[in-house]
Design a protein around this motif. Sequence first.
Motif, PDB file in Angstrom:
ATOM      1  N   VAL A 126       7.757   3.739  -6.083  1.00 50.17           N
ATOM      2  CA  VAL A 126       7.934   4.515  -4.855  1.00 50.17           C
ATOM      3  C   VAL A 126       6.803   5.518  -4.687  1.00 50.17           C
ATOM      4  O   VAL A 126       6.446   6.242  -5.615  1.00 50.17           O
ATOM      5  N   HIS A 127       6.229   5.556  -3.491  1.00 48.98           N
ATOM      6  CA  HIS A 127       5.223   6.562  -3.177  1.00 48.98           C
ATOM      7  C   HIS A 127       5.830   7.789  -2.491  1.00 48.98           C
ATOM      8  O   HIS A 127       5.391   8.916  -2.717  1.00 48.98           O
ATOM      9  N   VAL A 128       6.842   7.547  -1.638  1.00 48.68           N
ATOM     10  CA  VAL A 128       7.399   8.619  -0.813  1.00 48.68           C
ATOM     11  C   VAL A 128       8.915   8.489  -0.763  1.00 48.68           C
ATOM     12  O   VAL A 128       9.439   7.380  -0.561  1.00 48.68           O
ATOM     13  N   LEU A 129       9.611   9.613  -0.940  1.00 48.98           N
ATOM     14  CA  LEU A 129      11.058   9.654  -0.728  1.00 48.98           C
ATOM     15  C   LEU A 129      11.306  10.024   0.733  1.00 48.98           C
ATOM     16  O   LEU A 129      10.973  11.124   1.164  1.00 48.98           O
ATOM     17  N   ASP A 177       0.817  -1.214   0.000  1.00 47.66           N
ATOM     18  CA  ASP A 177       0.000   0.000   0.000  1.00 47.66           C
ATOM     19  C   ASP A 177       0.847   1.258   0.000  1.00 47.66           C
ATOM     20  O   ASP A 177       0.421   2.300  -0.508  1.00 47.66           O
ATOM     21  N   CYS A 178       2.027   1.203   0.615  1.00 46.55           N
ATOM     22  CA  CYS A 178       2.854   2.412   0.768  1.00 46.55           C
ATOM     23  C   CYS A 178       4.320   2.023   0.755  1.00 46.55           C
ATOM     24  O   CYS A 178       4.775   1.254   1.619  1.00 46.55           O
ATOM     25  N   VAL A 179       5.065   2.532  -0.206  1.00 44.16           N
ATOM     26  CA  VAL A 179       6.503   2.275  -0.304  1.00 44.16           C
ATOM     27  C   VAL A 179       7.253   3.580  -0.062  1.00 44.16           C
ATOM     28  O   VAL A 179       7.133   4.532  -0.834  1.00 44.16           O
ATOM     29  N   VAL A 180       7.983   3.605   1.044  1.00 41.96           N
ATOM     30  CA  VAL A 180       8.872   4.730   1.357  1.00 41.96           C
ATOM     31  C   VAL A 180      10.281   4.294   0.992  1.00 41.96           C
ATOM     32  O   VAL A 180      10.748   3.250   1.455  1.00 41.96           O
TER      33      VAL A 180
END
Length: 588
Positions: A462-465, A432-435
């Motif tokens: 990637v969702h978030v750096l 659901d969320c890849v940081v």
Amino acid sequence: MENAEVVAMLGEIADLLELTNENPFKVRAYRRAAQVVDTLPVPISELVHKGELGSLPGVGVHTAERIAQFVESGTCDVLERLRGKVPPGVMELLRIESVGPKTAALVWKELGLTSVDALEEAALSGRLATLPRMGAKRAEAIVSAVARHRSRQGRVPLHRALPYAEDLVARLRAIPGVKQAIAAGSLRRHKETVGDLDLLVSSTDPERVVSAFPKLPGVTTLLAQGPTKSTARLSVGLQVDLRVLPPESFGAALHYFTGSKAHNIALRTRALHRGLKVSEYGVFDAKGRRIAGEREEDVFRAVGLPWIPPELREGLGELEAAEAGRLPTLIEEEDLRGDLHVHSEASADASSSLLELASAARGFGRSYLAITDHSRSRPLGLDEERLREHLDTIRWMDRELRGRPHLLAGIEVDILPDGSLDLGAEVLSELDCVVASVHSRFNMSSEEMTERMVRALRSGLVHVLGHPSGRLIGSRDPYPYDLERVLEVAREEGVALEVNAHPERLDLTDSACQRAKAAGVKLVISSDSHNAQHLDDLRHGVWVARRGWLEAGDVLNTLSLSELRRHFRRSRRVSPSTWTGEGPGLAP
């Protein structure tokens, strides 16, 4: 306040044990105890007085005895014994970036270095490079680290200064006759570090306040005192300046001592153009009559402006924006609906279960939580097999919780030196969320680091750096990279940049937040929690975002869960059905 002092004491014991080559199990035990105390929701003295220290996980009988001694007397026998074995200057070496206990012990025992100046001289002369595992390149890095250390001296991280300020303000408010008390200065503007504490009090009996101040707990040295002001030093070394104002001047003084200097100069100049004079005592017209001063809002109104939030008062165009009606409606902590970077006990450096995290998040009013444990490159991080097992557990727990809060299955995946991701596309695309974060090889050139980050952003996974600059306040400077290039690619790929709210990171910085907003890049504010109590750290990230002029609409985790899922689906370009096992940014 006292918890922070106990944490510092336990950390010092651990460092001294390591410096004197004591049993490494003892070292780990004291460091573990420090982590536990640092996340306590109650003053540790309460547990001491109830005899409940032994109930804390990771705090053994002997450690509990040392804590109790320290709470009762301000020191303990083990600490004093170890201090007698190590010259005080050696402990100062540990404040230098990249100088840990092993390096400090090496230079002390092999070269007799017991001060920062001596360490610098040895590095410059070449003596340091002759030591095992040192070399010329490491010596050069230490010279640079010493220079950075000196530039930071005298500054205390906000999260360390805040408990002392809050405690003193609460005690000042309890003094009879005090109408208002508040901490001003850079602390009120929520700067990441503060030099000292500025405390303002409104009272018609200043003598009572000034005489009571030196007797408050934690105040150890009175440096100066007058009829309406006092300067003292706390036991932890922080200097505190107290000023007592009559009610009719309190608002003007609050504005003046909140600062910043550049903001105050700009506002006074504006007042002069209107035939007014602004000082800490009020706003005065050409005939010397006070026309405002009791409330801070009245000071701004007198010069034709709306009230400006303290975080914006840096002399960076806030007066012009206020005059034009363009002040942002700054984000508030209540705007955040979830947290997108949280570690459970599945990470080796974290300690809370999924249930503990969910319970704490519910108490903080979060409606969703992304569990993003470390990937395999980190010590004991998750490989694909263990990650899939962990995902099953997260999703089972999510069903059991029934949305109180929702748990998202995620990962904090390492960006490897070549820009590939630490796990393959097949498993990452199920999350659901890849940081994605950099955790190694910080010494790359700006060009190399930028391309490393860009390749990861181009992966489509990637969702978030995460914590984009890698800095640790007071101990590690940011690694070099081209922020504008990263922002350009992040906008193209739909990747958000993180405002990491961990108090020792606060990464992005406020100025980088402004640049991200201007570039059209969304942000998230995440706690990077490694313990359930750390979920409360989101407020530190909100303060950074406010200093960066961010509004709720600039931050993704102000969205509802359904809106967030839609956004993340739009930003992802790789799914299990299209995975081939090859492509840019994918681990082999």
